[in-house]
Write an enzyme that holds these catalytic residues in place. Structure first.
Site, short mmCIF file in Angstrom:
data_model
loop_
_atom_site.label_atom_id
_atom_site.label_comp_id
_atom_site.label_asym_id
_atom_site.label_seq_id
_atom_site.Cartn_x
_atom_site.Cartn_y
_atom_site.Cartn_z
N MET A 94 66.92 -4.18 -70.78
CA MET A 94 68.35 -4.06 -70.49
C MET A 94 68.74 -5.09 -69.51
SD MET A 94 69.21 -2.01 -72.99
CE MET A 94 71.00 -1.50 -72.61
N LEU A 97 68.02 -12.05 -68.55
CA LEU A 97 67.10 -12.89 -67.95
C LEU A 97 67.77 -14.22 -67.71
CD1 LEU A 97 63.81 -11.73 -69.74
CD2 LEU A 97 64.47 -11.02 -67.49
N ASN A 111 64.33 -11.44 -78.48
CA ASN A 111 65.26 -10.11 -78.28
C ASN A 111 65.72 -9.50 -79.37
OD1 ASN A 111 66.59 -8.12 -76.41
ND2 ASN A 111 68.42 -9.15 -77.16
N HIS A 113 68.34 -6.86 -81.10
CA HIS A 113 69.54 -6.61 -80.85
C HIS A 113 70.13 -5.85 -81.98
CE1 HIS A 113 73.44 -6.04 -78.88
NE2 HIS A 113 74.12 -6.58 -79.86
N GLU A 182 65.35 -1.56 -87.14
CA GLU A 182 64.77 -2.19 -86.08
C GLU A 182 63.25 -2.14 -86.17
OE1 GLU A 182 67.53 -2.59 -82.35
OE2 GLU A 182 66.56 -0.52 -82.50
C1 GRF Z 1 67.36 -0.64 -79.44
O1 GRF Z 1 68.32 -0.11 -80.31
C2 GRF Z 1 67.28 -2.09 -79.18
O2 GRF Z 1 67.73 -3.09 -80.08
C3 GRF Z 1 68.48 -2.09 -78.04
O3 GRF Z 1 68.13 -1.12 -77.07
C4 GRF Z 1 67.34 -0.21 -78.22
C5 GRF Z 1 66.05 0.16 -77.57
O4 GRF Z 1 65.47 1.17 -78.17
N1 GRF Z 1 68.19 -3.55 -77.41
P1 GRF Z 1 63.84 1.51 -77.88
O5 GRF Z 1 63.72 1.65 -76.51
O6 GRF Z 1 62.93 0.50 -78.46
O7 GRF Z 1 63.59 2.99 -78.37
#
Ligand code: GRF
Length: 199
Positions: A94, A97, A111, A113, A182
């Site tokens: 979060m 960088l 990354n 997203h 994801e």
């Molecule tokens: C994910 O939705 C990612 O895309 C975003 O933050 C969330 C992280 O989830 N950047 P986790 O920590 O992998 O459960």
């Protein structure tokens, strides 16, 4: 075997997807280390349970000790470089960088997203997509994986996948659907990119 270092700030469910697929051999990779900017990130527990080494570098502590933001990036880069990773994966990391980090690993940082390219950069992307859908502004959302540049949630797209939004969706239902995508996409992207690198 190719090596990755995964940077996290929280829950680490995407890290878990990488751990699980590396354990079964679907992903031919060693997760050399997991680095968090928060000592209380649950992803650190996931890493330790999998026998993966962990590192913590808290920006707030660096600044409180008189360090600078750029100094944090440089220190983080040194810490990550020690593992000699082929690829660095930001999975729920979060912090933005800067060049102090990115210049050390040209084209080697990706990354994840939870939105399509160019929309909803920054935090709460899924909630903002849900609200935009309610207002009739978008018909779907998605997930993207991109190479990291100093601009937040921007940079050349490695892969992306649309995610449908249905009229009755609660934000929690949409979040669950996005996270499932994801977890598959992060594994596919790491596999794809590592295939490009020499042994
Ligand atoms: C994910 O939705 C990612 O895309 C975003 O933050 C969330 C992280 O989830 N950047 P986790 O920590 O992998 O459960």
């Amino acid at each position: 075997m190719k090596k990755i270092v995964v940077l996290i700030s929280g829950n680490g469910s995407n890290l878990q997807a990488l751990i699980d697929n590396a354990a079964t051999g679907v992903l031919d990779v060693e997760i050399a280390a997991v680095v968090s900017n928060r000592a209380d990130a649950y992803g650190l527990t996931r890493a330790r349970d999998a026998g993966i080494g962990t590192e913590i570098l808290d920006l707030r502590e660096v600044l409180a000790d008189g360090g600078s933001r750029d100094g944090f990036d440089v220190e983080l880069a040194g810490l990550v470089a020690a593992y000699e990773p082929d690829l660095i994966v930001l999975a729920g990391w979060m912090l933005i960088l800067g060049e102090g980090f990115l210049d050390r690993f040209p084209d080697r940082v990706i990354n994840l997203h939870p939105a399509l390219p160019g929309v909803f950069p920054g935090t709460n992307a899924i909630q903002r997509a849900h609200e935009a859908f309610q207002r009739g502004e978008i018909k779907r959302t998605g997930v993207m994986i991109h190479r990291v540049i100093p601009e937040v949630d921007a940079g050349p797209v490695v892969t992306m996948e649309p995610v449908p939004i249905f009229p009755d969706d609660s934000v929690e239902e949409l979040e669950e659907r996005v996270h499932l995508v994801e977890h598959n996409l992060i594994v596919a992207a790491v596999d794809l990119l590592l295939g490009d690198y020499e042994d």
